[in-house]
Enzyme design. Structure first.
Site, PDB file in Angstrom:
ATOM      1  N   ARG A 123     -28.418 -11.656  -6.240  1.00 19.48           N
ATOM      2  CA  ARG A 123     -27.821 -12.815  -5.597  1.00 19.48           C
ATOM      3  C   ARG A 123     -28.179 -12.881  -4.123  1.00 19.48           C
ATOM      4  O   ARG A 123     -28.439 -13.941  -3.576  1.00 19.48           O
ATOM      5  CB  ARG A 123     -26.300 -12.743  -5.758  1.00 19.48           C
ATOM      6  CG  ARG A 123     -25.538 -13.744  -4.933  1.00 19.48           C
ATOM      7  CD  ARG A 123     -24.133 -13.907  -5.452  1.00 19.48           C
ATOM      8  NE  ARG A 123     -24.152 -14.175  -6.876  1.00 19.48           N
ATOM      9  CZ  ARG A 123     -23.238 -13.731  -7.741  1.00 19.48           C
ATOM     10  NH1 ARG A 123     -22.239 -13.007  -7.319  1.00 19.48           N
ATOM     11  NH2 ARG A 123     -23.347 -14.018  -9.015  1.00 19.48           N
ATOM     12  N   TYR A 124     -28.146 -11.751  -3.463  1.00 11.54           N
ATOM     13  CA  TYR A 124     -28.416 -11.709  -2.026  1.00 11.54           C
ATOM     14  C   TYR A 124     -29.864 -11.286  -1.800  1.00 11.54           C
ATOM     15  O   TYR A 124     -30.479 -10.664  -2.660  1.00 11.54           O
ATOM     16  CB  TYR A 124     -27.476 -10.700  -1.362  1.00 11.54           C
ATOM     17  CG  TYR A 124     -26.013 -11.049  -1.481  1.00 11.54           C
ATOM     18  CD1 TYR A 124     -25.455 -12.035  -0.680  1.00 11.54           C
ATOM     19  CD2 TYR A 124     -25.193 -10.397  -2.396  1.00 11.54           C
ATOM     20  CE1 TYR A 124     -24.111 -12.352  -0.777  1.00 11.54           C
ATOM     21  CE2 TYR A 124     -23.844 -10.712  -2.503  1.00 11.54           C
ATOM     22  CZ  TYR A 124     -23.307 -11.690  -1.683  1.00 11.54           C
ATOM     23  OH  TYR A 124     -21.986 -11.995  -1.780  1.00 11.54           O
ATOM     24  N   ARG A 127     -30.352  -7.035  -1.717  1.00  4.54           N
ATOM     25  CA  ARG A 127     -29.608  -6.058  -2.535  1.00  4.54           C
ATOM     26  C   ARG A 127     -29.318  -6.615  -3.922  1.00  4.54           C
ATOM     27  O   ARG A 127     -29.189  -7.829  -4.097  1.00  4.54           O
ATOM     28  CB  ARG A 127     -28.320  -5.628  -1.829  1.00  4.54           C
ATOM     29  CG  ARG A 127     -27.407  -6.761  -1.421  1.00  4.54           C
ATOM     30  CD  ARG A 127     -26.603  -6.348  -0.175  1.00  4.54           C
ATOM     31  NE  ARG A 127     -25.585  -7.305   0.188  1.00  4.54           N
ATOM     32  CZ  ARG A 127     -25.820  -8.421   0.872  1.00  4.54           C
ATOM     33  NH1 ARG A 127     -27.042  -8.764   1.215  1.00  4.54           N
ATOM     34  NH2 ARG A 127     -24.818  -9.229   1.197  1.00  4.54           N
ATOM     35  N   CYS A 136     -15.586   1.905 -19.286  1.00  8.99           N
ATOM     36  CA  CYS A 136     -14.812   2.445 -18.174  1.00  8.99           C
ATOM     37  C   CYS A 136     -13.829   3.463 -18.725  1.00  8.99           C
ATOM     38  O   CYS A 136     -13.506   3.454 -19.902  1.00  8.99           O
ATOM     39  CB  CYS A 136     -14.030   1.332 -17.479  1.00  8.99           C
ATOM     40  SG  CYS A 136     -15.061   0.287 -16.452  1.00  8.99           S
ATOM     41  N   CYS A 140      -9.065  -1.952 -16.815  1.00  8.50           N
ATOM     42  CA  CYS A 140      -8.164  -2.649 -15.898  1.00  8.50           C
ATOM     43  C   CYS A 140      -7.837  -4.014 -16.483  1.00  8.50           C
ATOM     44  O   CYS A 140      -8.737  -4.756 -16.875  1.00  8.50           O
ATOM     45  CB  CYS A 140      -8.824  -2.861 -14.541  1.00  8.50           C
ATOM     46  SG  CYS A 140      -9.350  -1.332 -13.762  1.00  8.50           S
ATOM     47  N   CYS A 143      -9.679  -6.937 -14.810  1.00  8.31           N
ATOM     48  CA  CYS A 143     -11.138  -6.824 -14.707  1.00  8.31           C
ATOM     49  C   CYS A 143     -11.802  -8.190 -14.633  1.00  8.31           C
ATOM     50  O   CYS A 143     -11.517  -9.081 -15.429  1.00  8.31           O
ATOM     51  CB  CYS A 143     -11.693  -6.059 -15.909  1.00  8.31           C
ATOM     52  SG  CYS A 143     -13.480  -5.846 -15.836  1.00  8.31           S
ATOM     53  N   ARG A 145     -14.883  -8.610 -15.217  1.00 11.65           N
ATOM     54  CA  ARG A 145     -15.886  -8.639 -16.290  1.00 11.65           C
ATOM     55  C   ARG A 145     -15.240  -8.404 -17.649  1.00 11.65           C
ATOM     56  O   ARG A 145     -15.809  -7.766 -18.527  1.00 11.65           O
ATOM     57  CB  ARG A 145     -16.964  -7.587 -16.031  1.00 11.65           C
ATOM     58  CG  ARG A 145     -17.637  -7.799 -14.697  1.00 11.65           C
ATOM     59  CD  ARG A 145     -18.969  -7.099 -14.551  1.00 11.65           C
ATOM     60  NE  ARG A 145     -19.426  -7.306 -13.190  1.00 11.65           N
ATOM     61  CZ  ARG A 145     -19.496  -6.328 -12.272  1.00 11.65           C
ATOM     62  NH1 ARG A 145     -19.180  -5.078 -12.591  1.00 11.65           N
ATOM     63  NH2 ARG A 145     -19.888  -6.601 -11.049  1.00 11.65           N
ATOM     64  N   ASP A 304     -10.388 -13.039  -9.078  1.00 11.08           N
ATOM     65  CA  ASP A 304     -11.359 -14.010  -9.585  1.00 11.08           C
ATOM     66  C   ASP A 304     -10.774 -14.940 -10.653  1.00 11.08           C
ATOM     67  O   ASP A 304      -9.704 -14.690 -11.197  1.00 11.08           O
ATOM     68  CB  ASP A 304     -12.558 -13.277 -10.191  1.00 11.08           C
ATOM     69  CG  ASP A 304     -13.435 -12.645  -9.135  1.00 11.08           C
ATOM     70  OD1 ASP A 304     -13.508 -13.183  -8.015  1.00 11.08           O
ATOM     71  OD2 ASP A 304     -14.048 -11.601  -9.439  1.00 11.08           O
ATOM     72  N   ASP A 341     -14.727 -14.289  -3.850  1.00  7.69           N
ATOM     73  CA  ASP A 341     -16.048 -14.308  -4.466  1.00  7.69           C
ATOM     74  C   ASP A 341     -16.196 -15.694  -5.086  1.00  7.69           C
ATOM     75  O   ASP A 341     -15.481 -16.044  -6.023  1.00  7.69           O
ATOM     76  CB  ASP A 341     -16.166 -13.193  -5.515  1.00  7.69           C
ATOM     77  CG  ASP A 341     -17.574 -12.614  -5.560  1.00  7.69           C
ATOM     78  OD1 ASP A 341     -18.523 -13.334  -5.171  1.00  7.69           O
ATOM     79  OD2 ASP A 341     -17.734 -11.460  -5.989  1.00  7.69           O
ATOM     80  N   LYS A 348     -19.614 -13.486  -1.868  1.00  6.48           N
ATOM     81  CA  LYS A 348     -18.353 -13.190  -1.200  1.00  6.48           C
ATOM     82  C   LYS A 348     -18.227 -13.967   0.094  1.00  6.48           C
ATOM     83  O   LYS A 348     -19.114 -13.914   0.935  1.00  6.48           O
ATOM     84  CB  LYS A 348     -18.278 -11.692  -0.916  1.00  6.48           C
ATOM     85  CG  LYS A 348     -18.324 -10.874  -2.182  1.00  6.48           C
ATOM     86  CD  LYS A 348     -18.426  -9.394  -1.885  1.00  6.48           C
ATOM     87  CE  LYS A 348     -18.623  -8.602  -3.148  1.00  6.48           C
ATOM     88  NZ  LYS A 348     -20.003  -8.705  -3.683  1.00  6.48           N
TER      89      LYS A 348
HETATM   90  C1  LIG Z   1     -20.669  -7.796  -4.149  1.00 11.20           C
HETATM   91  C2  LIG Z   1     -22.041  -7.951  -4.543  1.00 11.20           C
HETATM   92  C3  LIG Z   1     -23.079  -7.355  -3.814  1.00 11.20           C
HETATM   93  C4  LIG Z   1     -22.835  -6.516  -2.586  1.00 11.20           C
HETATM   94  O1  LIG Z   1     -22.273  -7.253  -1.574  1.00 11.20           O
HETATM   95  P1  LIG Z   1     -21.936  -6.554  -0.188  1.00 11.20           P
HETATM   96  O2  LIG Z   1     -21.231  -7.607   0.584  1.00 11.20           O
HETATM   97  O3  LIG Z   1     -23.242  -6.126   0.384  1.00 11.20           O
HETATM   98  O4  LIG Z   1     -21.070  -5.371  -0.485  1.00 11.20           O
HETATM   99  C5  LIG Z   1     -24.369  -7.550  -4.237  1.00 11.20           C
HETATM  100  N1  LIG Z   1     -24.654  -8.300  -5.316  1.00 11.20           N
HETATM  101  C6  LIG Z   1     -23.676  -8.915  -6.025  1.00 11.20           C
HETATM  102  C7  LIG Z   1     -24.050  -9.755  -7.181  1.00 11.20           C
HETATM  103  C8  LIG Z   1     -22.345  -8.757  -5.665  1.00 11.20           C
HETATM  104  O5  LIG Z   1     -21.387  -9.344  -6.378  1.00 11.20           O
END
Ligand SMILES: *Cc1c(COP(=O)(O)O)cnc(C)c1O
Length: 441
Positions: A123-124, A127, A136, A140, A143, A145, A304, A341, A348
């Site tokens: 998504r980002y 990362r 798990c 939870c 959850c 998911r 969520d 989120d 986020k």
């Molecule tokens: C939360 C999340 C991250 C990491 O986000 P940070 O703000 O860097 O902790 C990366 N990818 C996805 C899909 C996420 O939901």
């Protein structure tokens, strides 16, 4: 005399037995093998009886969203009033899980949608989220998911994990890999080691993060063997998930200490849950317990829009009130970032009280946590310096040697930049676009 000897003998035997019991209790595999999965067992252990009607409704809930809780986590429940216990609420089904609200979604975060390879959400820019397990130690109830819990089809095969690793290898912008699931620590030490080794061999992977609730629901998972594996890598971070100060037990503290001693930076991601931790005093107590155990509160999540979570959700105002009660009132590093989120995969989004009240061309007006309203005067001679992204000619001395030369920015930061021409971010398919004459557009 005879009597004394036999009493001593008796004691030795008892100690022997309790040592053996304790050894079992502290064996994470024993805990998993003996996880509680039925209402009957919970009734017996907690000494409560549900009405037939309620029991049936709970049964129906379990059929859709399975129940599984470690004996350890169940033992934290206060049996005086189990049903209002924060631990009970996180692990025992609520019949309201089946009542779908009209805004519930099965995959609100669009994790399956933003997925270049099965098991990876990218998504980002730099990362990725990598699902390496679908199970798990404890399910939870809140959850996000839930859709995947206990789903046999979403157990990642070794082959699938290799494909994910391949994706990371072929995607040089990924510098941060977040291992999630399910709980990655449900995998054996060897399997985890196998994955970590392959990921850490990739030159552009700078950090590997593990998201695990083990320190909370099964702290005995943090074995010396696991620590040995994790210690082989020098770029591992771990985020865990405490929601309530009651969860910080002696066993949890020991697990955290082992991780800390191995030099693994620890963070915590809480979820704001109605009737569990939606209270400024509880949250403050929690962040204090976390920091006293060298765990940095990282995120506080707004719950969520996943299916069956409506009864856990709070107003956003409650979250802001909690943040208002933390910032300034306690150590800065004990304050998590409160985030929503965004449904649909927006990621986020931080939410907080407003501290910037107003501003003019040379002053800003701010307020602090006490309500003091103050001003900050800006320098008179701070001129806008046009950034052309020629960093080598800039006096700020960013060394760009050996760095990619095609630095680009996106989103709002692109709007702010000098080196991009974009002046607006415009949604596609605006009504007015359709109305405009083609010859002038
Ligand atoms: C939360 C999340 C991250 C990491 O986000 P940070 O703000 O860097 O902790 C990366 N990818 C996805 C899909 C996420 O939901």
């Amino acid at each position: 005399m005879q009597e004394t000897i036999s009493m001593t003998q008796d004691r030795i035997n008892k100690e022997d037995i309790s040592d053996k019991l304790l050894e079992k209790w502290r064996d994470w595999r024993w805990q998993l093998k003996n996880s509680i999965t039925t209402v009957d067992t919970v009734e017996k252990i907690l000494d409560i009886t549900f009405s037939e009607k309620k029991k049936q409704a709970i049964q129906n809930t379990i059929e859709k969203f399975p129940l599984s809780v470690t004996p350890y986590y169940l033992s934290l429940i206060d049996t005086e009033d189990p049903e209002s216990d924060p631990v009970f609420k996180q692990c025992f089904p609520d019949v309201r899980e089946l009542s779908l609200s009209n805004c519930d979604m099965s995959d609100p975060l669009h994790e399956d949608g933003d997925s270049p390879v099965e098991g990876i959400t990218h998504r980002y820019p730099d990362r990725i989220l990598f699902h390496i397990s679908n199970v798990c130690a404890m399910y939870c109830r809140h959850c996000t998911r839930k859709r995947k819990v206990g789903d046999q089809d979403s157990i990642p095969s070794k082959d699938q994990i290799l494909k994910g690793i391949e994706y990371v290898k072929n995607t040089p912008q990924v510098r941060d890999v977040l291992l999630s699931g399910g709980d990655p620590l449900m995998l054996s030490d060897d399997y985890l080691d196998w994955i970590l080794e392959r990921l850490s061999e990739i030159p552009h992977v700078e950090i590997i993060r593990i998201g695990s609730r083990m320190p909370v629901v099964l702290p005995y998972r943090i074995t010396d063997g696991l620590i040995e594996v994790l210690s082989k890598y020098d770029n591992i971070w771990l985020n865990t998930h405490f929601n309530h100060p009651r969860e910080m037990t002696g066993s949890s503290k020991k697990a955290l200490k082992k991780l800390n001693n191995a030099g693994i930076p620890l963070g915590n991601q809480s979820v704001l849950l109605r009737d569990v931790n939606d209270c400024p005093r509880i949250m403050k107590r929690l962040v204090h317990k976390l920091t006293a155990n060298k765990v940095r509160p990282y995120y506080l999540y707004q719950c969520d829009l996943s299916e069956g979570l409506e009864h856990f959700r709070t107003n956003v105002g409650k979250g802001i009130e909690i943040m208002e009660n933390l910032r300034g009132h306690t150590s800065g590093f004990a304050v998590p970032t409160y985030v929503i989120d965004a449904p649909g995969g927006g990621g986020k989004i931080p939410v907080m009280p407003n501290y910037l009240i107003s501003w003019s061309t040379n002053k800003v007006v701010l307020r602090n946590y006490e309500g003091v309203i103050t001003t900050y005067k800006m320098p008179d001679d701070y001129n806008h310096y046009e950034c052309d992204l020629e960093c080598d000619d800039c006096n700020l001395q960013l060394n760009t040697e050996n760095q990619e030369s095609d630095y680009k920015t996106i989103g709002i930061s692109k709007l702010l930049s000098d080196y991009e021409d974009e002046i607006t971010l415009t949604p596609e398919n605006l009504d007015r676009d359709a109305r405009n004459r083609e010859d002038v557009s």
